[in-house]
Design a protein around this motif. Structure first.
Motif, PDB file in Angstrom:
ATOM      1  N   LYS A 160       0.837  -1.202   0.000  1.00 25.59           N
ATOM      2  CA  LYS A 160       0.000   0.000   0.000  1.00 25.59           C
ATOM      3  C   LYS A 160       0.869   1.247   0.000  1.00 25.59           C
ATOM      4  O   LYS A 160       1.066   1.894   1.010  1.00 25.59           O
ATOM      5  N   ALA A 161       1.369   1.564  -1.157  1.00 19.01           N
ATOM      6  CA  ALA A 161       2.207   2.746  -1.340  1.00 19.01           C
ATOM      7  C   ALA A 161       1.344   3.899  -1.843  1.00 19.01           C
ATOM      8  O   ALA A 161       0.265   3.692  -2.402  1.00 19.01           O
ATOM      9  N   LYS A 162       1.862   5.102  -1.641  1.00 21.16           N
ATOM     10  CA  LYS A 162       1.170   6.301  -2.110  1.00 21.16           C
ATOM     11  C   LYS A 162       1.629   6.598  -3.546  1.00 21.16           C
ATOM     12  O   LYS A 162       2.816   6.491  -3.852  1.00 21.16           O
ATOM     13  N   TYR A 163       0.696   6.975  -4.395  1.00 22.70           N
ATOM     14  CA  TYR A 163       1.002   7.319  -5.775  1.00 22.70           C
ATOM     15  C   TYR A 163       0.534   8.745  -6.065  1.00 22.70           C
ATOM     16  O   TYR A 163      -0.495   9.182  -5.550  1.00 22.70           O
ATOM     17  N   ILE A 213       4.839   6.386  -8.097  1.00 31.66           N
ATOM     18  CA  ILE A 213       4.971   6.095  -6.686  1.00 31.66           C
ATOM     19  C   ILE A 213       5.679   7.242  -5.956  1.00 31.66           C
ATOM     20  O   ILE A 213       6.599   7.860  -6.497  1.00 31.66           O
ATOM     21  N   ASP A 214       5.234   7.538  -4.752  1.00 30.28           N
ATOM     22  CA  ASP A 214       5.847   8.548  -3.891  1.00 30.28           C
ATOM     23  C   ASP A 214       7.321   8.199  -3.664  1.00 30.28           C
ATOM     24  O   ASP A 214       7.679   7.017  -3.552  1.00 30.28           O
ATOM     25  N   LYS A 215       8.186   9.210  -3.600  1.00 28.68           N
ATOM     26  CA  LYS A 215       9.628   8.978  -3.478  1.00 28.68           C
ATOM     27  C   LYS A 215       9.990   8.135  -2.252  1.00 28.68           C
ATOM     28  O   LYS A 215      10.787   7.200  -2.348  1.00 28.68           O
ATOM     29  N   ALA A 216       9.422   8.446  -1.100  1.00 37.91           N
ATOM     30  CA  ALA A 216       9.743   7.695   0.119  1.00 37.91           C
ATOM     31  C   ALA A 216       9.271   6.247   0.015  1.00 37.91           C
ATOM     32  O   ALA A 216       9.958   5.323   0.464  1.00 37.91           O
ATOM     33  N   ASP A 217       8.118   6.058  -0.607  1.00 43.19           N
ATOM     34  CA  ASP A 217       7.606   4.703  -0.786  1.00 43.19           C
ATOM     35  C   ASP A 217       8.447   3.929  -1.801  1.00 43.19           C
ATOM     36  O   ASP A 217       8.708   2.734  -1.632  1.00 43.19           O
ATOM     37  N   MET A 218       8.898   4.628  -2.857  1.00 42.12           N
ATOM     38  CA  MET A 218       9.766   3.990  -3.849  1.00 42.12           C
ATOM     39  C   MET A 218      11.079   3.531  -3.206  1.00 42.12           C
ATOM     40  O   MET A 218      11.535   2.404  -3.424  1.00 42.12           O
ATOM     41  N   ALA A 219      11.679   4.413  -2.420  1.00 42.15           N
ATOM     42  CA  ALA A 219      12.939   4.067  -1.756  1.00 42.15           C
ATOM     43  C   ALA A 219      12.744   2.873  -0.832  1.00 42.15           C
ATOM     44  O   ALA A 219      13.582   1.969  -0.778  1.00 42.15           O
ATOM     45  N   SER A 220      11.625   2.848  -0.119  1.00 39.63           N
ATOM     46  CA  SER A 220      11.342   1.747   0.810  1.00 39.63           C
ATOM     47  C   SER A 220      11.125   0.432   0.064  1.00 39.63           C
ATOM     48  O   SER A 220      11.612  -0.616   0.495  1.00 39.63           O
ATOM     49  N   CYS A 221      10.392   0.487  -1.039  1.00 41.25           N
ATOM     50  CA  CYS A 221      10.160  -0.722  -1.838  1.00 41.25           C
ATOM     51  C   CYS A 221      11.463  -1.233  -2.455  1.00 41.25           C
ATOM     52  O   CYS A 221      11.690  -2.438  -2.545  1.00 41.25           O
ATOM     53  N   ASP A 273      19.264  -2.887  -7.479  1.00 39.34           N
ATOM     54  CA  ASP A 273      18.728  -2.541  -6.160  1.00 39.34           C
ATOM     55  C   ASP A 273      19.800  -1.875  -5.300  1.00 39.34           C
ATOM     56  O   ASP A 273      19.511  -0.942  -4.546  1.00 39.34           O
ATOM     57  N   ILE A 274      21.039  -2.347  -5.435  1.00 40.83           N
ATOM     58  CA  ILE A 274      22.159  -1.722  -4.713  1.00 40.83           C
ATOM     59  C   ILE A 274      22.372  -0.310  -5.252  1.00 40.83           C
ATOM     60  O   ILE A 274      22.495   0.640  -4.487  1.00 40.83           O
ATOM     61  N   PHE A 275      22.388  -0.174  -6.566  1.00 36.18           N
ATOM     62  CA  PHE A 275      22.588   1.119  -7.212  1.00 36.18           C
ATOM     63  C   PHE A 275      21.512   2.111  -6.772  1.00 36.18           C
ATOM     64  O   PHE A 275      21.802   3.239  -6.371  1.00 36.18           O
ATOM     65  N   ASP A 276      20.252   1.694  -6.851  1.00 38.57           N
ATOM     66  CA  ASP A 276      19.140   2.590  -6.518  1.00 38.57           C
ATOM     67  C   ASP A 276      19.119   2.961  -5.046  1.00 38.57           C
ATOM     68  O   ASP A 276      18.928   4.128  -4.692  1.00 38.57           O
ATOM     69  N   THR A 277      19.328   1.988  -4.166  1.00 38.00           N
ATOM     70  CA  THR A 277      19.334   2.269  -2.726  1.00 38.00           C
ATOM     71  C   THR A 277      20.451   3.241  -2.386  1.00 38.00           C
ATOM     72  O   THR A 277      20.248   4.194  -1.616  1.00 38.00           O
ATOM     73  N   ASN A 278      21.607   3.037  -2.955  1.00 39.35           N
ATOM     74  CA  ASN A 278      22.728   3.962  -2.754  1.00 39.35           C
ATOM     75  C   ASN A 278      22.357   5.368  -3.236  1.00 39.35           C
ATOM     76  O   ASN A 278      22.600   6.358  -2.543  1.00 39.35           O
ATOM     77  N   PHE A 279      21.735   5.451  -4.395  1.00 39.45           N
ATOM     78  CA  PHE A 279      21.309   6.738  -4.948  1.00 39.45           C
ATOM     79  C   PHE A 279      20.329   7.437  -4.006  1.00 39.45           C
ATOM     80  O   PHE A 279      20.464   8.630  -3.726  1.00 39.45           O
ATOM     81  N   SER A 282      19.506  11.966  -0.118  1.00 40.56           N
ATOM     82  CA  SER A 282      18.670  12.322   1.042  1.00 40.56           C
ATOM     83  C   SER A 282      17.179  12.050   0.847  1.00 40.56           C
ATOM     84  O   SER A 282      16.343  12.804   1.332  1.00 40.56           O
ATOM     85  N   TRP A 283      16.850  10.974   0.153  1.00 36.37           N
ATOM     86  CA  TRP A 283      15.443  10.590   0.042  1.00 36.37           C
ATOM     87  C   TRP A 283      15.014  10.001   1.373  1.00 36.37           C
ATOM     88  O   TRP A 283      15.788   9.297   2.045  1.00 36.37           O
ATOM     89  N   ASP A 284      13.791  10.244   1.759  1.00 35.49           N
ATOM     90  CA  ASP A 284      13.239   9.631   2.965  1.00 35.49           C
ATOM     91  C   ASP A 284      12.799   8.212   2.657  1.00 35.49           C
ATOM     92  O   ASP A 284      12.607   7.845   1.496  1.00 35.49           O
ATOM     93  N   PHE A 285      12.626   7.437   3.706  1.00 33.22           N
ATOM     94  CA  PHE A 285      12.060   6.094   3.598  1.00 33.22           C
ATOM     95  C   PHE A 285      10.744   6.075   4.369  1.00 33.22           C
ATOM     96  O   PHE A 285      10.623   6.735   5.392  1.00 33.22           O
ATOM     97  N   ASN A 286       9.790   5.325   3.889  1.00 32.77           N
ATOM     98  CA  ASN A 286       8.533   5.125   4.590  1.00 32.77           C
ATOM     99  C   ASN A 286       8.645   3.798   5.333  1.00 32.77           C
ATOM    100  O   ASN A 286       8.561   2.729   4.724  1.00 32.77           O
ATOM    101  N   GLU A 287       8.861   3.882   6.635  1.00 35.15           N
ATOM    102  CA  GLU A 287       9.114   2.673   7.419  1.00 35.15           C
ATOM    103  C   GLU A 287       7.912   1.740   7.451  1.00 35.15           C
ATOM    104  O   GLU A 287       8.078   0.521   7.525  1.00 35.15           O
ATOM    105  N   GLU A 288       6.701   2.276   7.368  1.00 37.19           N
ATOM    106  CA  GLU A 288       5.503   1.430   7.350  1.00 37.19           C
ATOM    107  C   GLU A 288       5.434   0.608   6.067  1.00 37.19           C
ATOM    108  O   GLU A 288       5.126  -0.582   6.098  1.00 37.19           O
ATOM    109  N   VAL A 289       5.711   1.239   4.934  1.00 31.97           N
ATOM    110  CA  VAL A 289       5.718   0.526   3.652  1.00 31.97           C
ATOM    111  C   VAL A 289       6.813  -0.535   3.665  1.00 31.97           C
ATOM    112  O   VAL A 289       6.605  -1.666   3.220  1.00 31.97           O
ATOM    113  N   PHE A 290       7.984  -0.187   4.207  1.00 31.42           N
ATOM    114  CA  PHE A 290       9.079  -1.151   4.294  1.00 31.42           C
ATOM    115  C   PHE A 290       8.680  -2.363   5.135  1.00 31.42           C
ATOM    116  O   PHE A 290       8.889  -3.502   4.730  1.00 31.42           O
TER     117      PHE A 290
END
Length: 163
Positions: free
Chosen positions: A23-26, A39-47, A62-68, A73-81
């Motif tokens: 249930k991510a935000k779009y 997809i919302d940036k924080a939700d994308m980073a979490s996914c 996935d390593i490349f994107d997570t590092n990026f 300084s993208w936020d993560f959505n801990e609930e989505v994670f």
């Protein structure tokens, strides 16, 4: 996924269509005159972080994107994670660190070559694994440090109340 290329010197665009049930935000965005849900940036980073630790075979993208995401300084959505992994966010970061550590350096460009230019390929080959480990460890350290500082402040208040 679809890979769009508008010319030899233009950056390629990768479009992924997800059927996941997280249930991510779009948000409604317009790109090249076409409206689409993005997809919302924080939700994308979490996914993406969840994909890093959930895949049977680790994908270098996935390593490349997570590092990026962390470096920018993208936020993560801990609930989505948590919904995607069943893990607490800090435990998930620790697992991501272990996954990246064990990733075979020789596979670092696998399935990413068509998305990177020559300079990016060289940088990824030389630094991506080390950079990603540093970014993940730093992010986890900052999260743990925030908790420690909150605990210390809370402890000081309790001591003052007892006197």
């Amino acid at each position: 996924f679809f890979l769009l290329s508008y010319g030899e010197k233009d950056q390629n665009i990768k479009i992924e269509i997800s059927r996941r049930t997280v249930k991510a935000k779009y948000n409604l965005e317009t790109f090249l005159g076409v409206s689409m849900l993005v997809i919302d940036k924080a939700d994308m980073a979490s996914c993406k972080l969840a994909a890093l630790i959930n895949r049977k075979k680790t994908a270098s993208r996935d390593i490349f994107d997570t590092n990026f995401f962390i470096k920018n300084s993208w936020d993560f959505n801990e609930e989505v994670f948590k919904q995607a992994t069943g893990l607490d966010f800090k435990k998930g970061l620790a697992k991501a660190i272990a996954v990246v550590k064990s990733f075979d350096q020789k596979e670092i460009l696998a399935n990413m070559g068509e998305l990177l230019d020559e300079k990016q390929k060289k940088l990824a080959k030389e630094n991506l694994k080390v950079d990603a480990l540093f970014a993940l460890k730093s992010y986890l350290f900052v999260l743990q440090d925030k908790v420690i500082k909150r605990d210390r402040v809370g402890t000081r208040r309790k001591i003052k109340k007892k006197k």
